[in-house]
Structures are given as structure tokens and as C-alpha cells.
Design a protein around this motif. Structure first.
Motif, short mmCIF file in Angstrom:
data_model
loop_
_atom_site.label_atom_id
_atom_site.label_comp_id
_atom_site.label_asym_id
_atom_site.label_seq_id
_atom_site.Cartn_x
_atom_site.Cartn_y
_atom_site.Cartn_z
N GLY A 105 49.85 45.36 25.58
CA GLY A 105 50.65 46.06 26.12
C GLY A 105 49.75 47.59 26.14
O GLY A 105 50.37 47.84 26.59
N ARG A 106 48.64 47.42 26.08
CA ARG A 106 47.95 48.49 26.49
C ARG A 106 46.16 48.01 26.82
O ARG A 106 45.80 46.98 27.01
N ALA A 107 45.36 48.79 27.31
CA ALA A 107 44.30 48.69 27.95
C ALA A 107 43.40 47.68 27.05
O ALA A 107 42.92 48.05 25.80
N ALA A 108 42.58 47.04 27.71
CA ALA A 108 40.95 46.22 27.49
C ALA A 108 39.63 46.91 28.30
O ALA A 108 40.02 46.41 29.53
N PHE A 109 39.09 47.05 28.07
CA PHE A 109 38.07 47.46 29.33
C PHE A 109 36.26 46.86 28.29
O PHE A 109 36.80 46.35 27.77
N ASN A 110 35.26 47.78 29.17
CA ASN A 110 33.99 47.08 29.44
C ASN A 110 33.72 45.67 28.67
O ASN A 110 32.89 45.86 27.79
N PRO A 111 33.80 44.39 29.75
CA PRO A 111 33.84 43.52 29.28
C PRO A 111 31.82 42.94 29.52
O PRO A 111 31.08 43.46 29.82
N SER A 112 31.35 42.41 28.26
CA SER A 112 30.01 41.72 28.29
C SER A 112 30.33 40.16 28.17
O SER A 112 31.33 40.30 27.39
N VAL A 123 32.65 36.79 25.45
CA VAL A 123 33.36 37.47 25.85
C VAL A 123 33.07 38.75 24.73
O VAL A 123 34.32 39.04 23.63
N THR A 124 32.89 40.08 24.94
CA THR A 124 33.17 41.05 24.23
C THR A 124 33.87 42.21 24.77
O THR A 124 33.73 42.11 25.86
N TYR A 125 34.79 42.68 24.47
CA TYR A 125 35.25 43.72 25.06
C TYR A 125 36.44 44.77 24.22
O TYR A 125 36.15 44.39 22.18
N TYR A 126 36.69 46.27 24.39
CA TYR A 126 36.77 47.46 23.43
C TYR A 126 38.37 47.26 24.61
O TYR A 126 38.72 46.74 25.29
#
Length: 218
Positions: A105-112, A123-126
Motif C-alpha cells: 500500500g506504499r511506493a516501491a522504487f529504484n529496482p535492480s 530484483v532488489t528495490y526500496y
């Protein structure tokens, strides 16, 4: 932001079969429906993320192609998450995007993204799942998720790589900016995450650093 604004950008693919001398015309993979990232509690607190930077990977054994990016299609245009499309025919056709991150229910961002020696996709992400009621810090965690079926699905909850750390300690460069030195590498079957996070106080003379996290246990 209107629907046409959200769908204005595209994720596209070009290919060269002659060592880069010539390239195909761009082929559209999907809409890039990013709405950017803000503090979930205050839309005026902007983050500068990789919202218009898709990240590709290839399985060297099979030639299967993967691309991940930030996209709001699974939140109804409310916040970005991580989605992925795949191609098993050299980029001639691409799958419909699927959601990679655990929905919180919140943003996820900056994937590698990378593919290991046995074809597992990592896949990693914040994301902001660590936010706490009554805590003014913008607590942020870094996660890794894996798929063993060619990116058709990413099972279970994700493994923590690092955090939580306070994203509000970031330098402000057109938004809170953790930096763009994140990456994911592999050695055999092992995923090797590299990432940027803020340093704890006191003092703001060295706000961020690049870190390497030993692979988390399964």
C-alpha cells in the motif's frame, strides 16, 4: 495527473545483431506509468528516484530478456511499484507487466535486476513498509525478491537487504536523492546487492554512502 499524463512515456526495446553497427526501430514493450515518489504522509515531500529509468537483464544461458521499472498501474495510479516484462524470443514479443514487489500500500522504487547461473531472476528495490505511526522519519528498507520460473511470478514475502534508514537525511537534489549507484550482481547462484543508504546521525557532513550487503539467508 491525468490518465494521458501517466501513459505518455513508454518502455521501448531496440536490438543490434551486427555488434552495434545498426539498430532496429524502437519496439514498445509497455506504457511506463510512473507517478513519481513522495512521502506517503506528505505529497509535498518529493523523492528523486529512477522513475523513468527501466533496468534490463538477460539470462546468458537462454537469451531470455527481462526489464523492470517503476509503475503505478497496480495501485490505480496512486503510487509507483516495481513491474517487470519478459521476452523469450529475442525481444520480438513481450509479456504483460507483472508486479514484482510485495504490495504494502506504499511506493516501491529504484529496482535492480540480474539473472544467476541457474536462471533465477533477482530484483532488489526500496520501499516504505517500515513507516511507523508517530515517527516523523521517512523509514525506508531495501529488499530482494526472486523468481525461479523465468519471471512468471515472485513468490512469498521478500528478504531484507538493509534498513530501515531515514530517507529524510538524503541530500535534496530536485527531491530527496539517495543517489543512483545501486546495482545487483551475481557470482554463480549468489546475488550480490550494492546500494546507497543514508548514514545515521548526529551530523550531516556525510549523508549517504554506498554499501554491499552479504546475501541474505533464504
Amino acid at each position: 495527473m491525468t490518465e494521458s499524463d501517466i501513459t505518455a512515456n513508454k518502455v521501448a526495446f531496440v536490438k543490434s545483431t551486427d555488434d552495434g553497427a545498426t539498430w532496429t526501430k524502437p519496439q514498445i514493450i509497455a506504457d511506463l506509468r510512473t507517478v513519481g515518489v513522495t512521502d506517503p504522509r506528505d505529497p509535498n515531500v518529493l523523492l528523486r528516484t529512477g522513475d523513468i529509468i527501466p533496468e534490463p537483464a538477460i539470462d546468458p544461458a537462454t537469451g531470455h530478456l527481462y526489464v523492470v521499472w517503476q509503475d503505478s498501474r497496480f495501485s490505480g495510479g496512486h503510487f509507483d511499484e516495481i513491474v517487470m516484462s519478459t521476452s523469450t524470443d529475442g525481444g520480438n514479443t513481450w509479456s504483460a507487466p507483472i508486479r514484482v514487489n510485495t504490495p504494502k500500500g506504499r511506493a516501491a522504487f529504484n529496482p535492480s535486476i540480474r539473472v544467476n547461473s541457474v536462471g533465477t531472476v533477482g530484483v532488489t528495490y526500496y520501499d516504505f513498509r517500515d513507516l511507523q505511526t508517530g515517527n516523523s522519519s521517512l523509514l525506508t528498507g531495501i529488499w530482494i525478491t526472486k523468481s525461479s520460473n523465468g519471471g512468471q511470478s515472485f513468490g512469498g514475502d521478500k528478504q531484507r537487504v538493509a534498513g530501515p534508514f531515514d530517507m529524510k537525511t538524503d541530500p535534496n537534489a530536485e527531491g530527496l536523492f539517495v543517489g543512483d549507484y545501486q546495482g545487483l550482481d551475481v557470482r554463480g547462484t549468489t546475488f550480490l546487492p550494492f546500494f546507497v543508504q543514508t548514514n545515521p546521525g548526529p551530523g550531516l557532513s556525510n549523508r549517504t554512502d554506498v554499501f554491499f550487503a552479504p546475501p541474505p539467508s533464504p
